[in-house]
Design a protein around this motif. Structure first.
Motif, PDB file in Angstrom:
ATOM      1  N   LEU A  37       0.845  -1.200   0.000  1.00 10.37           N
ATOM      2  CA  LEU A  37       0.000   0.000   0.000  1.00 10.37           C
ATOM      3  C   LEU A  37       0.875   1.244   0.000  1.00 10.37           C
ATOM      4  N   PRO A  38       0.544   2.247  -0.811  1.00 10.18           N
ATOM      5  CA  PRO A  38       1.327   3.485  -0.817  1.00 10.18           C
ATOM      6  C   PRO A  38       1.134   4.267   0.471  1.00 10.18           C
ATOM      7  N   ALA A  39       2.239   4.702   1.076  1.00 13.91           N
ATOM      8  CA  ALA A  39       2.145   5.506   2.290  1.00 13.91           C
ATOM      9  C   ALA A  39       1.584   6.888   1.982  1.00 13.91           C
ATOM     10  N   ASP A  40       1.855   7.399   0.789  1.00 11.53           N
ATOM     11  CA  ASP A  40       1.303   8.679   0.343  1.00 11.53           C
ATOM     12  C   ASP A  40       0.450   8.401  -0.886  1.00 11.53           C
ATOM     13  N   PRO A  41      -0.840   8.181  -0.692  1.00 13.50           N
ATOM     14  CA  PRO A  41      -1.693   7.737  -1.797  1.00 13.50           C
ATOM     15  C   PRO A  41      -1.881   8.772  -2.897  1.00 13.50           C
ATOM     16  N   CYS A  42      -1.599  10.040  -2.607  1.00 16.73           N
ATOM     17  CA  CYS A  42      -1.804  11.082  -3.612  1.00 16.73           C
ATOM     18  C   CYS A  42      -0.643  11.190  -4.599  1.00 16.73           C
ATOM     19  N   THR A  43       0.377  10.341  -4.436  1.00 11.85           N
ATOM     20  CA  THR A  43       1.495  10.342  -5.372  1.00 11.85           C
ATOM     21  C   THR A  43       1.427   9.169  -6.347  1.00 11.85           C
ATOM     22  N   VAL A  44       0.367   8.352  -6.281  1.00 11.39           N
ATOM     23  CA  VAL A  44       0.269   7.213  -7.209  1.00 11.39           C
ATOM     24  C   VAL A  44       0.035   7.693  -8.639  1.00 11.39           C
ATOM     25  N   VAL A  45      -0.508   8.884  -8.791  1.00 11.82           N
ATOM     26  CA  VAL A  45      -0.588   9.540 -10.089  1.00 11.82           C
ATOM     27  C   VAL A  45       0.570  10.531 -10.147  1.00 11.82           C
ATOM     28  N   SER A  46       1.373  10.462 -11.192  1.00 11.93           N
ATOM     29  CA  SER A  46       2.586  11.270 -11.273  1.00 11.93           C
ATOM     30  C   SER A  46       2.286  12.767 -11.249  1.00 11.93           C
ATOM     31  N   GLU A  47       3.254  13.518 -10.768  1.00  9.98           N
ATOM     32  CA  GLU A  47       3.089  14.978 -10.706  1.00  9.98           C
ATOM     33  C   GLU A  47       2.863  15.556 -12.101  1.00  9.98           C
ATOM     34  N   GLU A  48       3.562  15.014 -13.091  1.00  9.05           N
ATOM     35  CA  GLU A  48       3.404  15.502 -14.461  1.00  9.05           C
ATOM     36  C   GLU A  48       1.979  15.308 -14.958  1.00  9.05           C
ATOM     37  N   LEU A  49       1.420  14.116 -14.707  1.00  9.22           N
ATOM     38  CA  LEU A  49       0.050  13.852 -15.149  1.00  9.22           C
ATOM     39  C   LEU A  49      -0.949  14.676 -14.348  1.00  9.22           C
ATOM     40  N   ARG A  50      -0.707  14.837 -13.042  1.00  4.97           N
ATOM     41  CA  ARG A  50      -1.603  15.680 -12.236  1.00  4.97           C
ATOM     42  C   ARG A  50      -1.636  17.100 -12.784  1.00  4.97           C
ATOM     43  N   ASP A  51      -0.482  17.600 -13.207  1.00  7.98           N
ATOM     44  CA  ASP A  51      -0.434  18.946 -13.802  1.00  7.98           C
ATOM     45  C   ASP A  51      -1.222  18.984 -15.110  1.00  7.98           C
ATOM     46  N   ASP A  52      -1.069  17.933 -15.929  1.00  4.69           N
ATOM     47  CA  ASP A  52      -1.792  17.885 -17.204  1.00  4.69           C
ATOM     48  C   ASP A  52      -3.306  17.874 -16.991  1.00  4.69           C
ATOM     49  N   LEU A  53      -3.734  17.258 -15.889  1.00  2.00           N
ATOM     50  CA  LEU A  53      -5.168  17.134 -15.601  1.00  2.00           C
ATOM     51  C   LEU A  53      -5.700  18.282 -14.744  1.00  2.00           C
ATOM     52  N   ASP A  54      -4.815  19.230 -14.410  1.00  2.00           N
ATOM     53  CA  ASP A  54      -5.207  20.317 -13.488  1.00  2.00           C
ATOM     54  C   ASP A  54      -5.817  19.753 -12.214  1.00  2.00           C
ATOM     55  N   ALA A  55      -5.186  18.705 -11.688  1.00  2.00           N
ATOM     56  CA  ALA A  55      -5.751  17.975 -10.556  1.00  2.00           C
ATOM     57  C   ALA A  55      -5.603  18.745  -9.248  1.00  2.00           C
ATOM     58  N   GLU A  56      -6.676  18.752  -8.475  1.00  2.00           N
ATOM     59  CA  GLU A  56      -6.669  19.326  -7.127  1.00  2.00           C
ATOM     60  C   GLU A  56      -7.168  18.258  -6.159  1.00  2.00           C
ATOM     61  N   VAL A  57      -6.408  18.013  -5.101  1.00  2.00           N
ATOM     62  CA  VAL A  57      -6.786  16.983  -4.132  1.00  2.00           C
ATOM     63  C   VAL A  57      -8.095  17.369  -3.448  1.00  2.00           C
ATOM     64  N   TRP A  60      -8.226  12.439   1.007  1.00  2.00           N
ATOM     65  CA  TRP A  60      -7.219  11.384   1.099  1.00  2.00           C
ATOM     66  C   TRP A  60      -7.443  10.616   2.386  1.00  2.00           C
ATOM     67  N   SER A  61      -6.920   9.405   2.439  1.00  2.00           N
ATOM     68  CA  SER A  61      -7.084   8.594   3.633  1.00  2.00           C
ATOM     69  C   SER A  61      -5.953   7.583   3.709  1.00  2.00           C
ATOM     70  N   VAL A  62      -5.532   7.278   4.937  1.00  2.00           N
ATOM     71  CA  VAL A  62      -4.484   6.290   5.166  1.00  2.00           C
ATOM     72  C   VAL A  62      -4.845   5.490   6.404  1.00  2.00           C
ATOM     73  N   SER A  63      -4.732   4.166   6.320  1.00  2.00           N
ATOM     74  CA  SER A  63      -4.912   3.309   7.479  1.00  2.00           C
ATOM     75  C   SER A  63      -3.932   2.160   7.372  1.00  2.00           C
ATOM     76  N   ASN A  64      -3.941   1.273   8.358  1.00  2.00           N
ATOM     77  CA  ASN A  64      -3.083   0.094   8.290  1.00  2.00           C
ATOM     78  C   ASN A  64      -3.433  -0.790   7.100  1.00  2.00           C
ATOM     79  N   TYR A  65      -4.693  -0.762   6.670  1.00  2.00           N
ATOM     80  CA  TYR A  65      -5.152  -1.696   5.655  1.00  2.00           C
ATOM     81  C   TYR A  65      -5.550  -1.049   4.334  1.00  2.00           C
TER      82      TYR A  65
END
Length: 211
Positions: A37-57, A60-65
């Motif tokens: 599981l990614p510790a930082d789930p908002c980085t699974v989409v690359s920064e370059e692609l997030r910029d291309d998509l004008d993505a804004e968070v 987000w959520s993180v748990s043991n599972y």
């Protein structure tokens, strides 16, 4: 589990079942996600692609599972398109029992069942107000050749009081004990897609999340 983590636990939904999330505006508080599981789930989409998509968070959520992130993106000629990615693994027996006590819902004990539940939910509405005419008016599936099990599900949704249909694209993949779900919701008003068109639209996102 630490006292700090316990203090930040709330009940929330992940995939199609209830889990315990550790939430904080400043990042996870003493939570170590399971292997895979990614510790930082908002980085699974690359920064370059997030910029291309004008993505804004948007969430987000993180748990043991589980861990997950949601964005508002520009896609398919539309703004404010919802893009969400979740990764999850089965709970321990003790934690599954606790989650069931808190939620009164069954919690799957293995990844295969988690995958099946998520695929089922991809073709259904989460909740509909009694008497509402909102409904799934069509679904289409495609195999993308990913992981141990996978499916792309395109659902056409006719919402009450809205003209046209909203299209929801879900890509669900099981790789060993990890079940991952990518979901995009395209508001009505754009050109309708078929499953092949949905796969083409999400090619770069799919490559980032599942590549």
């Amino acid at each position: 589990m630490t006292v700090t983590a316990l203090a930040t636990l709330v009940v929330a939904g992940s995939l199609t079942w209830t889990v315990l999330y550790a939430l904080s505006p400043f990042g996870p508080s003493g939570v170590s996600p399971a292997r895979g599981l990614p510790a930082d789930p908002c980085t699974v989409v690359s920064e370059e692609l997030r910029d291309d998509l004008d993505a804004e968070v948007s969430s987000w959520s993180v748990s043991n599972y589980s861990s997950g992130c949601g964005w508002n993106v520009s896609m398919h000629g539309q703004d404010e398109v919802s893009l969400r990615v979740f990764h999850s693994v089965p709970m321990s027996e003790a934690d599954a029992e606790l989650a069931e006590e808190l939620s009164d819902e069954d919690v799957p004990r293995d990844a295969e069942t988690m995958y099946e539940d998520e695929v089922e939910s991809a073709g259904e509405l989460a909740a509909v107000v009694e008497g509402s005419t909102t409904e799934i008016v069509g679904t289409e599936e495609a195999d993308l050749g990913l992981g141990d099990e996978n499916v792309l599900v395109l659902a056409d949704i006719a919402y009450e009081y809205e003209s046209g249909t909203t299209q929801r694209v879900s890509v669900v993949v099981r790789e060993g004990d990890v079940v991952s779900s990518l979901r995009v919701t395209l508001p009505s008003g754009g050109d309708d897609l078929d499953a092949a068109g949905a796969e083409e639209l999400l090619t770069d996102v799919i490559a980032d999340v599942f590549g």
